[in-house]
Design an enzyme around this catalytic site. Structure first.
Site, short mmCIF file in Angstrom:
data_model
loop_
_atom_site.label_atom_id
_atom_site.label_comp_id
_atom_site.label_asym_id
_atom_site.label_seq_id
_atom_site.Cartn_x
_atom_site.Cartn_y
_atom_site.Cartn_z
N GLY A 1 5.75 -21.74 30.50
CA GLY A 1 6.51 -20.72 31.34
C GLY A 1 5.99 -20.76 32.75
CB CYS B 1 -7.47 -10.30 30.94
SG CYS B 1 -7.49 -8.55 30.54
NE ARG C 1 -4.08 -4.94 36.89
CZ ARG C 1 -5.03 -4.38 35.97
NH1 ARG C 1 -6.07 -3.86 36.49
NH2 ARG C 1 -4.51 -3.92 34.91
#
Length: 454
Positions: free
Chosen positions: A264, A271, A339
């Site tokens: 992708g 994380c 994020r």
């Protein structure tokens, strides 16, 4: 049991709600009064499936409370979970200032034995720093230095499935000291997690440093698989292979398996980027370069640009007066986490080339707007070229192509007749390989996946 959770962010809220669900009396502390006001008024500051309902249920039952009162939080819990943020510092290391501050607060107020649990993702050796900070504060008040024992209990929660992961964990990792206080802490943790081990034992007990390293090692391994597959997908594009066929071929090997083998636009979130960087930084501090992890990071950063490269190859470098529909903003489905989201890079790069972007995400648009305001700070004209709409189809009106960035279920089976009517040209850049190239070809869609060969 009486439990305090320090930090009411993603990990803290899920941990607190799930422990309350098991009948524990949980006190959630956060120093942000706005966040506590939201929680006490029935809201939830993050999106996670099932979390809001669980919080409501346990608040109503009196098992879950939220407050900014530090002294009350320390007094409440025999077990104190530290679940504050550990954002990356400028050099890539984990910033431990909030962890140490939480530890000092416990040391300032503790008068009875406490088990201190490092739930935040922290580098190896953090438990020693937490223990030292607590002991320093205890000594100032004449309290015994063995009043508190520090435990490492890393979280292994997938965003979008965190409640399920906590309630039905693959494993529970607990690192304790071999001292008498450490053995007492181990027994307390055994009691706390007993409901999660009723059918079979899921808990792995080890020393503190091994537990701390286990968390980073797990995330680094998963990130490595993603970057590895993305490199293979880019090669598949060049040689004319189909990465989906390759994935099935290698995933069927029981030694490899299918998990985290999807290509992708790169990984993001709270994380993997932070933990890979922090683990690499830890190694450098000990005179060792983790060359594989450095490569994992480099591949992932480049992968965020792969869709822009495909768009540029199709339309040219100058995208002035062009408009692109973008489906998906969050770094993954079932979360509003922006994020390190690849969408942020893609939007900035398209705007930099003169294009405008119309985006839709089922959940993440408010958070995305906040992040884009930061990304385009100092470039208000660029920000004006980005808009958000309330439905996937509304994003398509008059656009030159559709760009898919997040694999939300709502995007998997759209009405392609409507998609083709709304787009100026039936062109799709699929950053998550949601569709079969052959099916798109039959529909008359000009389709570009990641490593997919028509």
């Amino acid at each position: 049991m009486k439990v305090t959770i320090i930090g009411s962010g993603y990990v803290g809220l899920v941990t607190g709600a799930c422990l309350a669900e098991q009948g524990n009396n949980v006190f959630c502390l956060d120093l942000d009064p706005k966040k506590i006001d939201i929680l006490n008024s029935g809201g939830v500051p993050i999106y996670e499936p099932g979390l809001k309902e669980m919080i409501e249920r346990n608040r109503a039952a009196g098992r879950l409370q939220f407050s900014t009162d530090i002294a009350a939080s320390v007094e409440h819990g025999d077990i104190q979970f530290i679940a504050v943020g550990t954002p990356p510092d400028e050099d890539g290391s984990a910033d431990l200032q909030y962890v140490v501050a939480a530890a000092r607060n416990i040391g300032r107020y503790a008068t009875t034995p406490k088990v201190i649990v490092d739930k935040s993702t922290v580098p190896v050796g953090t438990a020693d720093k937490v223990s030292a900070a607590i002991k320093e504060e205890l000594e100032k008040r004449g309290q015994p230095e063995d009043l508190c024992s520090v435990v490492s209990n890393p979280e292994f929660l997938k965003e979008g499935a965190a409640v399920e992961d906590f309630m039905r964990p693959d494993r529970i990792v607990i690192g304790t000291e071999s001292t008498p206080a450490g053995l007492r802490a181990k027994e307390q943790m055994r009691k706390l997690y007993a409901p999660f081990n009723r059918h079979h034992e899921r808990t792995y007990y080890m020393d503190v440093k091994s537990a701390e390293l286990t968390k980073y090692a797990a995330n680094a391994m998963l990130a490595t698989r993603i970057s590895f597959m993305n490199e293979l997908a880019n090669l598949a594009d060049l040689v004319g292979a189909d990465i989906e066929a390759v994935r099935q071929g290698i995933g069927s090997d029981s030694r490899i398996g299918y998990g985290f083998l999807y290509s992708g636009t790169g990984y993001g979130g709270s994380c993997f980027p932070k933990d890979v960087s922090a683990l690499s930084k830890t190694a450098k501090e000990h005179g060792r370069d983790l060359k594989i992890l450095d490569a994992v990071e480099a591949v992932n950063e480049l992968q965020k640009y792969i869709l822009v490269e495909k768009i540029e190859k199709r339309f040219g470098k100058d995208l002035s007066n062009m408009k692109f529909a973008l489906w998906g903003l969050a770094f993954k489905p079932n979360t509003d986490d922006m994020r390190e989201a690849p969408s942020r890079v893609i939007i900035q790069e398209l705007v930099k080339r003169g294009a405008s972007v119309v985006a839709h995400d089922p959940v993440a648009m408010p958070e995305a707007q906040h992040c884009l305001d930061l990304d385009f700070k100092g470039n208000p004209e660029g920000l004006k070229k980005v808009s958000m709409v309330e439905s996937p189809m509304a994003a398509l009106d008059g656009c030159d192509a559709l760009v898919i960035v997040t694999e939300w279920k709502a995007f998997r089976s759209p009405d392609f007749d409507q998609v083709m009517q709304k787009l100026k040209r039936p062109i799709v850049f699929d950053g998550r390989n949601l569709y079969e190239p052959s099916a798109m070809q039959e529909l008359g869609v000009e389709y570009y996946g990641i490593g997919r060969h028509n």
